[in-house]
Scaffold this motif. Structure first.
Motif, PDB file in Angstrom:
ATOM      1  N   ALA A  40      -7.683 -14.471  15.893  1.00  0.00           N
ATOM      2  CA  ALA A  40      -7.075 -15.387  14.928  1.00  0.00           C
ATOM      3  C   ALA A  40      -5.581 -15.128  14.754  1.00  0.00           C
ATOM      4  N   TYR A  41      -5.178 -13.844  14.801  1.00  0.00           N
ATOM      5  CA  TYR A  41      -3.768 -13.515  14.656  1.00  0.00           C
ATOM      6  C   TYR A  41      -2.980 -13.831  15.930  1.00  0.00           C
ATOM      7  N   ALA A  42      -3.656 -13.798  17.086  1.00  0.00           N
ATOM      8  CA  ALA A  42      -2.972 -13.995  18.368  1.00  0.00           C
ATOM      9  C   ALA A  42      -2.819 -15.472  18.736  1.00  0.00           C
ATOM     10  N   ASP A  43      -3.791 -16.314  18.338  1.00  0.00           N
ATOM     11  CA  ASP A  43      -3.791 -17.717  18.755  1.00  0.00           C
ATOM     12  C   ASP A  43      -4.030 -18.639  17.570  1.00  0.00           C
ATOM     13  N   ARG A  44      -3.731 -19.922  17.785  1.00  0.00           N
ATOM     14  CA  ARG A  44      -3.970 -20.922  16.749  1.00  0.00           C
ATOM     15  C   ARG A  44      -5.274 -21.640  17.055  1.00  0.00           C
ATOM     16  N   PHE A  45      -6.105 -21.810  16.030  1.00  0.00           N
ATOM     17  CA  PHE A  45      -7.375 -22.505  16.176  1.00  0.00           C
ATOM     18  C   PHE A  45      -7.439 -23.675  15.202  1.00  0.00           C
ATOM     19  N   ASP A  46      -8.259 -24.663  15.552  1.00  0.00           N
ATOM     20  CA  ASP A  46      -8.454 -25.818  14.676  1.00  0.00           C
ATOM     21  C   ASP A  46      -9.605 -25.603  13.703  1.00  0.00           C
ATOM     22  N   LEU A  47     -10.494 -24.648  14.036  1.00  0.00           N
ATOM     23  CA  LEU A  47     -11.650 -24.408  13.184  1.00  0.00           C
ATOM     24  C   LEU A  47     -12.197 -23.012  13.443  1.00  0.00           C
ATOM     25  N   TYR A  48     -12.688 -22.383  12.367  1.00  0.00           N
ATOM     26  CA  TYR A  48     -13.401 -21.116  12.482  1.00  0.00           C
ATOM     27  C   TYR A  48     -14.883 -21.358  12.198  1.00  0.00           C
ATOM     28  N   LEU A  49     -15.750 -20.828  13.048  1.00  0.00           N
ATOM     29  CA  LEU A  49     -17.188 -20.793  12.813  1.00  0.00           C
ATOM     30  C   LEU A  49     -17.582 -19.326  12.743  1.00  0.00           C
ATOM     31  N   PHE A  50     -17.885 -18.828  11.550  1.00  0.00           N
ATOM     32  CA  PHE A  50     -18.110 -17.403  11.355  1.00  0.00           C
ATOM     33  C   PHE A  50     -19.534 -17.113  10.877  1.00  0.00           C
ATOM     34  N   ASP A  51     -20.220 -16.209  11.586  1.00  0.00           N
ATOM     35  CA  ASP A  51     -21.399 -15.572  11.035  1.00  0.00           C
ATOM     36  C   ASP A  51     -20.899 -14.565   9.996  1.00  0.00           C
ATOM     37  N   ILE A  52     -21.775 -14.089   9.140  1.00  0.00           N
ATOM     38  CA  ILE A  52     -21.354 -13.176   8.071  1.00  0.00           C
ATOM     39  C   ILE A  52     -21.705 -11.726   8.377  1.00  0.00           C
ATOM     40  N   ASN A  53     -22.961 -11.454   8.653  1.00  0.00           N
ATOM     41  CA  ASN A  53     -23.398 -10.085   8.923  1.00  0.00           C
ATOM     42  C   ASN A  53     -23.152  -9.729  10.387  1.00  0.00           C
ATOM     43  N   VAL A  54     -21.922  -9.321  10.667  1.00  0.00           N
ATOM     44  CA  VAL A  54     -21.521  -8.959  12.028  1.00  0.00           C
ATOM     45  C   VAL A  54     -20.905  -7.557  12.002  1.00  0.00           C
ATOM     46  N   PRO A  55     -20.818  -6.893  13.162  1.00  0.00           N
ATOM     47  CA  PRO A  55     -20.273  -5.521  13.200  1.00  0.00           C
ATOM     48  C   PRO A  55     -18.792  -5.446  12.827  1.00  0.00           C
ATOM     49  N   LEU A  56     -18.397  -4.281  12.347  1.00  0.00           N
ATOM     50  CA  LEU A  56     -17.017  -3.845  12.122  1.00  0.00           C
ATOM     51  C   LEU A  56     -16.331  -4.511  10.931  1.00  0.00           C
ATOM     52  N   LEU A  57     -16.415  -5.806  10.825  1.00  0.00           N
ATOM     53  CA  LEU A  57     -15.779  -6.514   9.705  1.00  0.00           C
ATOM     54  C   LEU A  57     -16.602  -7.756   9.427  1.00  0.00           C
ATOM     55  N   ASN A  58     -17.215  -7.835   8.234  1.00  0.00           N
ATOM     56  CA  ASN A  58     -18.095  -8.985   7.975  1.00  0.00           C
ATOM     57  C   ASN A  58     -17.302 -10.271   7.777  1.00  0.00           C
ATOM     58  N   GLY A  59     -18.007 -11.382   7.853  1.00  0.00           N
ATOM     59  CA  GLY A  59     -17.352 -12.678   7.796  1.00  0.00           C
ATOM     60  C   GLY A  59     -16.636 -12.953   6.495  1.00  0.00           C
ATOM     61  N   PHE A  60     -17.210 -12.501   5.370  1.00  0.00           N
ATOM     62  CA  PHE A  60     -16.559 -12.686   4.076  1.00  0.00           C
ATOM     63  C   PHE A  60     -15.185 -12.006   4.058  1.00  0.00           C
ATOM     64  N   ASP A  61     -15.181 -10.712   4.404  1.00  0.00           N
ATOM     65  CA  ASP A  61     -13.932  -9.943   4.356  1.00  0.00           C
ATOM     66  C   ASP A  61     -12.918 -10.468   5.371  1.00  0.00           C
TER      67      ASP A  61
END
Length: 211
Positions: A40-61
């Motif tokens: 997200a910091y490296a490229d520009r996107f038109d939409l994010y589709l995020f799961d929440i319970n994922v490794p290292l950094l959850n979707g909420f945070d």
């Protein structure tokens, strides 16, 4: 349209990537929150589709961090979390939508279209069929369907008001040589080419049934 997909389930992630790319989206798929943040910091996107319970950094945070960095890219959570508290936190984190797993791909496509084109949609989606209004193209799973100009005009009108009966006289005006028989012919061809069922409401008009 570029989508950043965060999904740690390899089967679901691969399936979503393939389906979205088949509908014309450019998908970057990652399986953990830190990789999503870097993308997200490296490229520009038109939409994010995020799961929440994922490794290292959850979707909420993750989304909260992006919003704090003034990233206002529309975001949809795709999650198995079904409780009100989780939904509330998702919207408070800055999400525009929240879809509970399991979900239907047609519903997902409609939600995506609503978020990417909230005011004036550039495409209309029905099942696996996509009508690109700007380029006047009808595709199914990424493959263009050969429709004439009249059939495209009829399809545009019907898919614009799914579930509503379109008056026959309005459709007749789209024909070069208007007649009930000619209109039935074009509706029949649409049914064949698009592999669907358009309902004939006798003496009134035609209706594309809702999903």
């Amino acid at each position: 349209m570029a989508i950043l997909l965060l999904e740690d389930d390899p089967v679901l992630g691969e399936s979503l990537e393939a389906l979205l790319e088949a509908h014309g989206f450019d998908v970057t798929w990652v399986s953990d929150g830190e990789a999503a943040a870097e993308a997200a910091y490296a490229d520009r996107f038109d939409l994010y589709l995020f799961d929440i319970n994922v490794p290292l950094l959850n979707g909420f945070d993750l989304l909260e961090a992006l919003r704090s960095a003034d990233d206002n890219t529309p975001a949809i959570f795709l999650t198995a979390l079904r409780d009100i508290a989780s939904m509330t936190r998702g919207f408070n984190a800055g999400a525009e939508d929240y879809i509970k797993k399991p979900f239907d791909i047609d519903e997902l496509l409609l939600r995506i279209d609503a978020r990417i084109h909230p005011k004036g949609r550039s495409q209309l989606v029905y099942k696996e069929i996509v009508y690109n209004i700007q380029h006047n193209r009808v595709t199914r799973n990424g493959h263009e369907i050969d429709l004439g100009d009249i059939q495209k005009a009829i399809w545009h009108r019907l898919v614009s008001d799914v579930g509503q009966t379109v008056d026959k006289t309005e459709l007749l005006e789209m024909l070069d040589h208007p007649s009930d028989q000619a209109l039935r012919f074009h509706i029949s061809k649409l049914n064949q080419k698009l592999e669907l069922k358009i309902t004939n409401v006798r003496s009134v008009g035609y209706r594309l049934e809702p999903l």
